[in-house]
Design an enzyme around this catalytic site. Structure first.
Site, PDB file in Angstrom:
ATOM      1  CE  LYS A  23      -2.016   2.876   2.024  1.00 16.41           C
ATOM      2  NZ  LYS A  23      -1.796   4.291   1.707  1.00 16.41           N
ATOM      3  CD  GLU A  35       9.474  12.847  11.820  1.00 15.40           C
ATOM      4  OE1 GLU A  35       8.332  12.390  11.925  1.00 15.40           O
ATOM      5  OE2 GLU A  35      10.411  12.230  11.284  1.00 15.40           O
ATOM      6  CB  CYS A  93      12.954   9.241   8.295  1.00 22.53           C
ATOM      7  SG  CYS A  93      14.056   8.142   7.400  1.00 22.53           S
ATOM      8  CD  GLU A 101      13.210   0.875   7.704  1.00 28.01           C
ATOM      9  OE1 GLU A 101      13.078   1.756   6.842  1.00 28.01           O
ATOM     10  OE2 GLU A 101      13.827  -0.181   7.507  1.00 28.01           O
TER      11      GLU A 101
HETATM   12  P1  NAD Z   1       2.257   8.054   7.677  1.00 28.11           P
HETATM   13  O1  NAD Z   1       2.492   7.231   8.875  1.00 28.11           O
HETATM   14  O2  NAD Z   1       1.221   9.106   7.718  1.00 28.11           O
HETATM   15  O3  NAD Z   1       1.849   7.149   6.434  1.00 28.11           O
HETATM   16  C1  NAD Z   1       2.671   6.094   5.990  1.00 28.11           C
HETATM   17  C2  NAD Z   1       1.808   5.058   5.306  1.00 28.11           C
HETATM   18  O4  NAD Z   1       0.938   4.471   6.270  1.00 28.11           O
HETATM   19  C3  NAD Z   1       0.905   5.619   4.209  1.00 28.11           C
HETATM   20  O5  NAD Z   1       0.858   4.687   3.159  1.00 28.11           O
HETATM   21  C4  NAD Z   1      -0.452   5.727   4.905  1.00 28.11           C
HETATM   22  O6  NAD Z   1      -1.542   5.682   4.032  1.00 28.11           O
HETATM   23  C5  NAD Z   1      -0.405   4.496   5.797  1.00 28.11           C
HETATM   24  N1  NAD Z   1      -1.274   4.544   6.977  1.00 28.11           N
HETATM   25  C6  NAD Z   1      -1.646   5.615   7.706  1.00 28.11           C
HETATM   26  N2  NAD Z   1      -2.419   5.220   8.753  1.00 28.11           N
HETATM   27  C7  NAD Z   1      -2.530   3.875   8.680  1.00 28.11           C
HETATM   28  C8  NAD Z   1      -3.178   2.890   9.470  1.00 28.11           C
HETATM   29  N3  NAD Z   1      -3.876   3.206  10.560  1.00 28.11           N
HETATM   30  N4  NAD Z   1      -3.052   1.594   9.105  1.00 28.11           N
HETATM   31  C9  NAD Z   1      -2.332   1.246   8.018  1.00 28.11           C
HETATM   32  N5  NAD Z   1      -1.713   2.135   7.216  1.00 28.11           N
HETATM   33  C10 NAD Z   1      -1.791   3.436   7.549  1.00 28.11           C
HETATM   34  O7  NAD Z   1       3.678   8.645   7.266  1.00 28.11           O
HETATM   35  P2  NAD Z   1       4.012   9.652   6.081  1.00 28.11           P
HETATM   36  O8  NAD Z   1       3.462  10.987   6.448  1.00 28.11           O
HETATM   37  O9  NAD Z   1       3.613   9.022   4.789  1.00 28.11           O
HETATM   38  O10 NAD Z   1       5.613   9.678   6.123  1.00 28.11           O
HETATM   39  C11 NAD Z   1       6.335  10.536   6.929  1.00 28.11           C
HETATM   40  C12 NAD Z   1       6.779   9.836   8.195  1.00 28.11           C
HETATM   41  O11 NAD Z   1       7.525   8.666   7.860  1.00 28.11           O
HETATM   42  C13 NAD Z   1       7.710  10.659   9.050  1.00 28.11           C
HETATM   43  O12 NAD Z   1       7.369  10.501  10.395  1.00 28.11           O
HETATM   44  C14 NAD Z   1       9.074  10.042   8.789  1.00 28.11           C
HETATM   45  O13 NAD Z   1      10.034  10.221   9.796  1.00 28.11           O
HETATM   46  C15 NAD Z   1       8.716   8.612   8.631  1.00 28.11           C
HETATM   47  N6  NAD Z   1       9.765   7.896   7.895  1.00 28.11           N
HETATM   48  C16 NAD Z   1      10.601   7.070   8.583  1.00 28.11           C
HETATM   49  C17 NAD Z   1      11.635   6.415   7.913  1.00 28.11           C
HETATM   50  C18 NAD Z   1      12.614   5.526   8.628  1.00 28.11           C
HETATM   51  O14 NAD Z   1      13.369   4.845   7.952  1.00 28.11           O
HETATM   52  N7  NAD Z   1      12.639   5.510   9.943  1.00 28.11           N
HETATM   53  C19 NAD Z   1      11.794   6.601   6.536  1.00 28.11           C
HETATM   54  C20 NAD Z   1      10.917   7.462   5.881  1.00 28.11           C
HETATM   55  C21 NAD Z   1       9.893   8.106   6.565  1.00 28.11           C
HETATM   56  O1  6OD Z   2      18.420   4.236   2.959  1.00 30.34           O
HETATM   57  C1  6OD Z   2      17.495   3.556   3.402  1.00 30.34           C
HETATM   58  O2  6OD Z   2      17.483   2.318   3.326  1.00 30.34           O
HETATM   59  C2  6OD Z   2      16.360   4.215   4.051  1.00 30.34           C
HETATM   60  N1  6OD Z   2      15.433   3.409   4.593  1.00 30.34           N
HETATM   61  C3  6OD Z   2      16.292   5.557   4.032  1.00 30.34           C
HETATM   62  C4  6OD Z   2      15.272   6.291   4.663  1.00 30.34           C
HETATM   63  C5  6OD Z   2      15.075   7.579   4.335  1.00 30.34           C
HETATM   64  C6  6OD Z   2      14.067   8.336   5.001  1.00 30.34           C
HETATM   65  O3  6OD Z   2      13.562   9.310   4.557  1.00 30.34           O
END
Ligand code: NAD
Ligand code: 6OD
Length: 486
Positions: free
Chosen positions: A178, A390, A288, A254
């Site tokens: 998804k 964040e 992130c 993550e």
């Molecule tokens: P989000 O959590 O809003 O959404 C991520 C995904 O989850 C989307 O596909 C969304 O539709 C889905 N989703 C939302 N609620 C859900 C539920 N209840 N059940 C199942 N699926 C659900 O995140 P975002 O706004 O798309 O991305 C930004 C966030 O992602 C930031 O907090 C960022 O730090 C984090 N992030 C972390 C990493 C990492 O590697 N740690 C990498 C990239 C982004």
């Molecule tokens: O490099 C990666 O494997 C990874 N998960 C990066 C995440 C980036 C976040 O925005």
């Protein structure tokens, strides 16, 4: 305008209900695609097809053949490089160089590296003594976990989605993906690649749509999904963990970060400015691993703030097609509102604004886009919202420090623990800091330098589990022990 459908059992399908949602360009808010909105029916169909593929041709595919197929997937992504770049640019509006050099090549690399790891990594074996003196042999075998739910975010969509799909498939699983509702395109395009190289139908499925009480949640609640891998906000991770509790399904998370950049006075100043500028502002701060808290040793604090300010004020706003532009918009107007509300809060809490703080002047044709200025503050206490939470936008708070102990305490005083960068020429100090900082990844004199064989993940509320290299195998396979009495 484009139509984007689900990809289920090797075919592109609209929703049974016919419901669609709009995808608008972050550059100018124009409608660019109509996307099928998945519901329980599409999730059921995708999970059924993933299960059937496991029981069918994919389950019978040997490791060599699987590895060859995943190499073919990587090669086909490379052959269709321009299509993936164009799709990601349309969805995110980010500059061409970020997408073409950092994000899309990683999609191909993810498939190659995990194919090679699965081919080359041995499992353990132990010989043991037995009372009759004949002994026994234990050896471990890896089996695919089954149907994996992959829920991915919008900030580096293709990189982050393939970072999960590639190891899942390499280990012999099937997936139901998804993608974020903000970035439906590259997940859809990958279906064409799967069909071209002959990955059997049902191995890779995509259900488009939303998260809560929609396709995302339905995948995480589906009883026939064996494990869930998720990248996104910590709050969403918490909701998914509750869903996964039913049926005791494994999760790999993550999540968010509030990463510190620590600059000691003995660092290579120019390299540190360059890298902190990238880590705070690349991808319009929507990374992130990005740096939203910058701690600089007092003797170079003012100089560092001034140098970073200069870099921020030199960005060129524009579309990916504009070769002069090096700075894109936020993902959506909704996210722009959220980030601007943090900007307002910083000022209300007494910040000194160094630069930015609002919406920039852009050419008329981009005015409706989700543009925002790179922003630096100083002078806030550690309890201020933009220092603790964040923001996920192009901003950082900068604060001077005097001692190693002080900056260590400041760095660790946060519920997140994803990544840190430390800038110093003193190797002993670098090692001391790396051992004491409570994060999953510490970069010394660098940032976002990624060796895909290394463990990747967050400490504290930044995640659960590690992926990367053999650590991905631990999540995407069930490790079984076989004990043979000799
Ligand atoms: P989000 O959590 O809003 O959404 C991520 C995904 O989850 C989307 O596909 C969304 O539709 C889905 N989703 C939302 N609620 C859900 C539920 N209840 N059940 C199942 N699926 C659900 O995140 P975002 O706004 O798309 O991305 C930004 C966030 O992602 C930031 O907090 C960022 O730090 C984090 N992030 C972390 C990493 C990492 O590697 N740690 C990498 C990239 C982004
Ligand atoms: O490099 C990666 O494997 C990874 N998960 C990066 C995440 C980036 C976040 O925005």
């Amino acid at each position: 305008m484009q139509s984007i459908n689900h990809f289920i059992n090797g075919r592109y399908l609209p929703s049974a209900s016919g419901v669609t949602f709009e995808k608008r360009s972050p550059l100018n808010n124009q409608l660019i695609a109509s996307v099928a909105e998945g519901d329980q029916a599409e999730v059921n169909a995708a999970v059924d097809s993933a299960r059937a593929a496991l029981k069918g041709p994919w389950g019978r595919t040997g490791t060599d053949q699987r590895v060859a197929m995943l190499h073919a997937v990587a090669n086909e992504i490379t052959r269709r490089f321009d299509d993936f770049v164009a799709a990601e640019e349309a969805d995110t509006g980010q500059p061409h160089h970020v997408i073409a050099h950092a994000f899309v090549p990683r999609g191909a690399a993810n498939f190659k590296i995990f194919a090679d790891i699965v081919k080359n990594v041995p499992t353990e074996a132990f010989q043991m003594d037995t009372p009759d003196g004949r002994g026994a042999l234990n050896y471990a075998i890896r089996k695919p976990k089954g149907v994996i739910g992959v829920i991915s975010p919008w900030n580096a969509p293709f990189l982050l989605m393939t970072w999960k799909v590639a190891p899942a498939l390499a280990c012999g699983n099937t997936v139901v993906v998804k993608p974020s509702e903000e970035t439906p395109s590259t997940a859809a395009l990958l279906g064409e690649v799967m069909n071209t190289v002959g990955v059997p139908p049902g191995v890779y499925n995509v259900v488009q749509g939303f998260g809560p009480e929609a396709a995302g949640e339905f995948i995480t609640r589906h009883a026939d999904v064996d494990a869930i891998t998720f990248t996104g906000e910590t709050r969403t991770g918490s909701a998914i963990m509750k869903a996964a509790a039913d049926g005791i399904r494994d999760v790999s998370f993550e999540l968010g970060g509030k990463n510190a950049g620590i600059v000691f006075a003995d660092c290579d100043f120019d390299a540190a400015v360059d890298s902190i500028f990238r880590s705070s502002f690349m991808n319009t701060g929507q990374v992130c691993l990005g740096t939203e808290r910058v701690y600089v040793e007092r003797p170079v604090f003012e100089l560092f703030v001034a140098a970073l300010k200069l870099r921020c004020e030199a960005v060129k706003y524009g579309s990916p097609k504009d070769s002069q532009s090096n700075y894109g918009p936020l993902i959506s107007r909704e996210h722009q509102r959220k980030v601007l509300s943090y900007y307002a809060r910083a000022m209300a809490e007494g910040a000194t604004l160094v630069t930015g703080g609002g919406v920039p002047q852009v050419p008329n044709h981009l005015e409706q886009g989700a543009w925002i200025e790179p922003t630096i503050w100083t002078g806030l206490s550690e309890s201020a919202a933009v220092v603790r939470e964040e923001v996920f936008g192009p901003c950082c708070h900068m604060r001077p420090f005097d001692t190693e102990e002080e900056v260590l305490a400041l760095t660790n005083d946060n519920r997140y623990g994803l990544a840190t960068t430390v800038w110093t020429q003193d190797l002993s100090r670098a090692h001391r800091m790396a051992a004491a900082i409570e994060v999953g990844i510490t970069w010394i004199n660098s940032w976002f330098l990624r060796d895909l064989r290394t463990p990747f993940g967050g400490a504290k509320q930044s995640g659960i589990g590690r992926e990367g290299g053999v650590h991905s195998l631990d999540f995407y396979t069930e490790l079984r022990n076989v004990c043979i009495k000799l």
